[in-house]
Design a protein around this motif. Structure first.
Motif, PDB file in Angstrom:
ATOM      1  N   VAL A  15       8.182   7.168   0.071  1.00  0.00           N
ATOM      2  CA  VAL A  15       9.437   6.432   0.224  1.00  0.00           C
ATOM      3  C   VAL A  15       9.480   5.577   1.480  1.00  0.00           C
ATOM      4  O   VAL A  15      10.368   4.735   1.629  1.00  0.00           O
ATOM      5  N   LEU A  16       8.530   5.757   2.381  1.00  0.00           N
ATOM      6  CA  LEU A  16       8.497   4.964   3.612  1.00  0.00           C
ATOM      7  C   LEU A  16       7.840   3.604   3.426  1.00  0.00           C
ATOM      8  O   LEU A  16       7.872   2.774   4.321  1.00  0.00           O
ATOM      9  N   PHE A  17       7.217   3.367   2.257  1.00  0.00           N
ATOM     10  CA  PHE A  17       6.463   2.143   2.045  1.00  0.00           C
ATOM     11  C   PHE A  17       6.996   1.330   0.866  1.00  0.00           C
ATOM     12  O   PHE A  17       6.295   1.071  -0.110  1.00  0.00           O
ATOM     13  N   LYS A  18       8.264   0.962   0.959  1.00  0.00           N
ATOM     14  CA  LYS A  18       8.930   0.075   0.003  1.00  0.00           C
ATOM     15  C   LYS A  18       8.791   0.610  -1.426  1.00  0.00           C
ATOM     16  O   LYS A  18       9.227   1.708  -1.705  1.00  0.00           O
ATOM     17  N   ASP A  19       8.168  -0.159  -2.317  1.00  0.00           N
ATOM     18  CA  ASP A  19       8.126   0.195  -3.735  1.00  0.00           C
ATOM     19  C   ASP A  19       7.242   1.395  -4.048  1.00  0.00           C
ATOM     20  O   ASP A  19       7.321   1.947  -5.136  1.00  0.00           O
ATOM     21  N   VAL A 125       4.593  -3.414  -1.477  1.00  0.00           N
ATOM     22  CA  VAL A 125       4.243  -2.140  -0.866  1.00  0.00           C
ATOM     23  C   VAL A 125       3.938  -2.456   0.589  1.00  0.00           C
ATOM     24  O   VAL A 125       3.066  -3.266   0.884  1.00  0.00           O
ATOM     25  N   SER A 126       4.686  -1.852   1.486  1.00  0.00           N
ATOM     26  CA  SER A 126       4.658  -2.264   2.894  1.00  0.00           C
ATOM     27  C   SER A 126       3.649  -1.528   3.752  1.00  0.00           C
ATOM     28  O   SER A 126       3.590  -1.766   4.946  1.00  0.00           O
ATOM     29  N   GLY A 133      13.227   1.761   1.110  1.00  0.00           N
ATOM     30  CA  GLY A 133      14.070   1.154   0.089  1.00  0.00           C
ATOM     31  C   GLY A 133      13.256   0.345  -0.891  1.00  0.00           C
ATOM     32  O   GLY A 133      12.331  -0.374  -0.520  1.00  0.00           O
ATOM     33  N   LEU A 134      13.602   0.487  -2.157  1.00  0.00           N
ATOM     34  CA  LEU A 134      12.885  -0.213  -3.220  1.00  0.00           C
ATOM     35  C   LEU A 134      13.332  -1.667  -3.331  1.00  0.00           C
ATOM     36  O   LEU A 134      14.486  -1.990  -3.041  1.00  0.00           O
ATOM     37  N   LYS A 139      13.914  -0.991  -8.314  1.00  0.00           N
ATOM     38  CA  LYS A 139      15.092  -0.115  -8.416  1.00  0.00           C
ATOM     39  C   LYS A 139      15.741  -0.246  -9.795  1.00  0.00           C
ATOM     40  O   LYS A 139      16.131   0.749 -10.413  1.00  0.00           O
ATOM     41  N   ASP A 140      15.816  -1.471 -10.288  1.00  0.00           N
ATOM     42  CA  ASP A 140      16.420  -1.716 -11.606  1.00  0.00           C
ATOM     43  C   ASP A 140      15.583  -1.141 -12.747  1.00  0.00           C
ATOM     44  O   ASP A 140      16.081  -0.967 -13.863  1.00  0.00           O
TER      45      ASP A 140
END
Length: 155
Positions: A15-19, A125-126, A133-134, A139-140
């Motif tokens: 969850v720390l790396f965007k998507d 992907v960060s 946050g997605l 998220k959708d």
């Protein structure tokens, strides 16, 4: 923990790396609505985070019949596209998360278990930079992925 259930629904990612947080976020969303939309008694949900390949899939239980994995995968779709993949769709030793941890090896050892991967095409992907946050498109995609989980839990 041996995860005593016939069907495991496992969210993989960080969850720390965007998507990359798609899998754990989808599990959290699924669990938040179990009162309105329960799963069968033979199903458990697991937020596997980044440890699922080593702390879930490498601890096989003869009770398991199916593992449903929620994760991101670059399958060439548009961000937020959801696709069902099988273990056979994952090239041996080539299914890599953004941190280069192989998932294929522990899955290959689960010959008697049906593996279904509900994959979402990431937008961003960060890794190695923290970005919680997605993306909106990913998220959708969570409700569609959850609908597929409910289709897949029927044995």
């Amino acid at each position: 923990m041996t995860y005593d259930a016939e069907v495991l629904v496992v969210g993989c990612g960080n969850v720390l790396f965007k998507d990359d947080g798609f899998g754990p976020t989808a599990i959290k969303e699924l669990e938040e609505h179990l009162d309105e939309r329960p799963l069968p008694d033979n199903v458990i949900t697991i937020d596997g985070g980044t440890s699922a390949p080593y702390y879930v899939f490498s601890l096989p239980n003869p009770m398991w019949k199916k593992i449903i994995i929620l994760d991101i995968s670059d399958f060439g779709g548009k961000p937020g596209d959801v696709k069902i993949l099988s273990k056979d769709d994952v090239p041996e030793g080539k299914y890599q998360d953004p941190h280069s941890l192989s998932v294929a090896d522990p899955l290959d050892d689960l010959d008697e278990v049906e593996i279904v991967i509900i994959a979402c095409q990431p937008e961003k992907v960060s890794s190695p930079f923290v970005e919680v946050g997605l993306s909106d498109s990913v998220k959708d995609a969570i409700p569609k992925a959850i609908d597929i989980v409910y289709e897949q839990v029927k044995l």
